[in-house]
Design an enzyme around this catalytic site. Sequence first.
Site, PDB file in Angstrom:
ATOM      1  N   HIS A  73       0.842  -1.192   0.000  1.00 30.89           N
ATOM      2  CA  HIS A  73       0.000   0.000   0.000  1.00 30.89           C
ATOM      3  C   HIS A  73       0.882   1.249   0.000  1.00 30.89           C
ATOM      4  O   HIS A  73       2.099   1.162   0.184  1.00 30.89           O
ATOM      5  CB  HIS A  73      -0.934   0.019   1.209  1.00 30.89           C
ATOM      6  CG  HIS A  73      -0.237  -0.108   2.529  1.00 30.89           C
ATOM      7  ND1 HIS A  73       0.462   0.912   3.098  1.00 30.89           N
ATOM      8  CD2 HIS A  73      -0.127  -1.157   3.371  1.00 30.89           C
ATOM      9  CE1 HIS A  73       0.964   0.497   4.244  1.00 30.89           C
ATOM     10  NE2 HIS A  73       0.632  -0.758   4.435  1.00 30.89           N
TER      11      HIS A  73
HETATM   12  P1  TYD Z   1      -1.329  -2.423   7.745  1.00 28.24           P
HETATM   13  O1  TYD Z   1      -0.749  -1.059   7.911  1.00 28.24           O
HETATM   14  O2  TYD Z   1      -2.127  -2.698   6.509  1.00 28.24           O
HETATM   15  O3  TYD Z   1      -0.188  -3.534   7.872  1.00 28.24           O
HETATM   16  P2  TYD Z   1       1.125  -3.825   6.997  1.00 28.24           P
HETATM   17  O4  TYD Z   1       1.410  -2.633   6.150  1.00 28.24           O
HETATM   18  O5  TYD Z   1       2.165  -4.084   8.009  1.00 28.24           O
HETATM   19  O6  TYD Z   1       0.872  -5.055   6.199  1.00 28.24           O
HETATM   20  O7  TYD Z   1      -2.184  -2.760   9.034  1.00 28.24           O
HETATM   21  C1  TYD Z   1      -2.818  -4.024   9.184  1.00 28.24           C
HETATM   22  C2  TYD Z   1      -4.029  -3.836  10.056  1.00 28.24           C
HETATM   23  O8  TYD Z   1      -3.629  -3.490  11.396  1.00 28.24           O
HETATM   24  C3  TYD Z   1      -4.933  -2.707   9.610  1.00 28.24           C
HETATM   25  O9  TYD Z   1      -5.906  -3.146   8.716  1.00 28.24           O
HETATM   26  C4  TYD Z   1      -5.531  -2.198  10.914  1.00 28.24           C
HETATM   27  C5  TYD Z   1      -4.478  -2.501  11.954  1.00 28.24           C
HETATM   28  N1  TYD Z   1      -3.693  -1.321  12.379  1.00 28.24           N
HETATM   29  C6  TYD Z   1      -4.204  -0.498  13.364  1.00 28.24           C
HETATM   30  O10 TYD Z   1      -5.307  -0.727  13.902  1.00 28.24           O
HETATM   31  N2  TYD Z   1      -3.460   0.569  13.776  1.00 28.24           N
HETATM   32  C7  TYD Z   1      -2.249   0.872  13.245  1.00 28.24           C
HETATM   33  O11 TYD Z   1      -1.594   1.867  13.641  1.00 28.24           O
HETATM   34  C8  TYD Z   1      -1.738   0.020  12.193  1.00 28.24           C
HETATM   35  C9  TYD Z   1      -0.413   0.306  11.552  1.00 28.24           C
HETATM   36  C10 TYD Z   1      -2.498  -1.063  11.803  1.00 28.24           C
END
Ligand code: TYD
Length: 147
Positions: A65
Amino acid sequence: MITHYLKNLQMKKTNIYDCSMIEIDKHHHEKGNISVVENGKTIPFNVKRVYYLYDVPGGESRGGHAHKELQQFIVAASGSFDVTLDDGILKRTFTINRPYRGLLIVPGIWRELDNFSSGSVCLVLASTEYTEDDYIRDYNMFKEYKK
Ligand code: TYD
């Protein structure tokens, strides 16, 4: 570096060269080391949120993303992993493997994290609170935003 950085924060205009590895001060002691990150000094933003990825299964990838406004500073608090940055035109992969060095990511950059070593901890210092509205999770939409 910070002046150059501030000119390029608009997500449409950023490119992978606005992202860079930053050395973090290391206080070396016989009993162990300490590294310190300070708002506006080590990194060109104020930290609003800290989160960390850990227990990532072998072969798994994260990310996939981009962010519209969020700035991040990514450190391997333990172990190592790769971060591939993509500005819609160019890609660059950084291996993050030292607790005293971090990767600054500006808005408008697609990222993939993979190659996590066993027991690695990916520490993320973030400039804003979590909001799903800030995410672009569709690569084609990302390419449209960057036009
Ligand atoms: P995401 O940022 O998509 O993870 P990555 O980039 O590491 O694969 O986050 C995954 C999920 O975690 C997201 O859908 C909701 C939760 N989340 C939170 O609730 N708060 C946060 O600060 C973060 C980073 C994620």
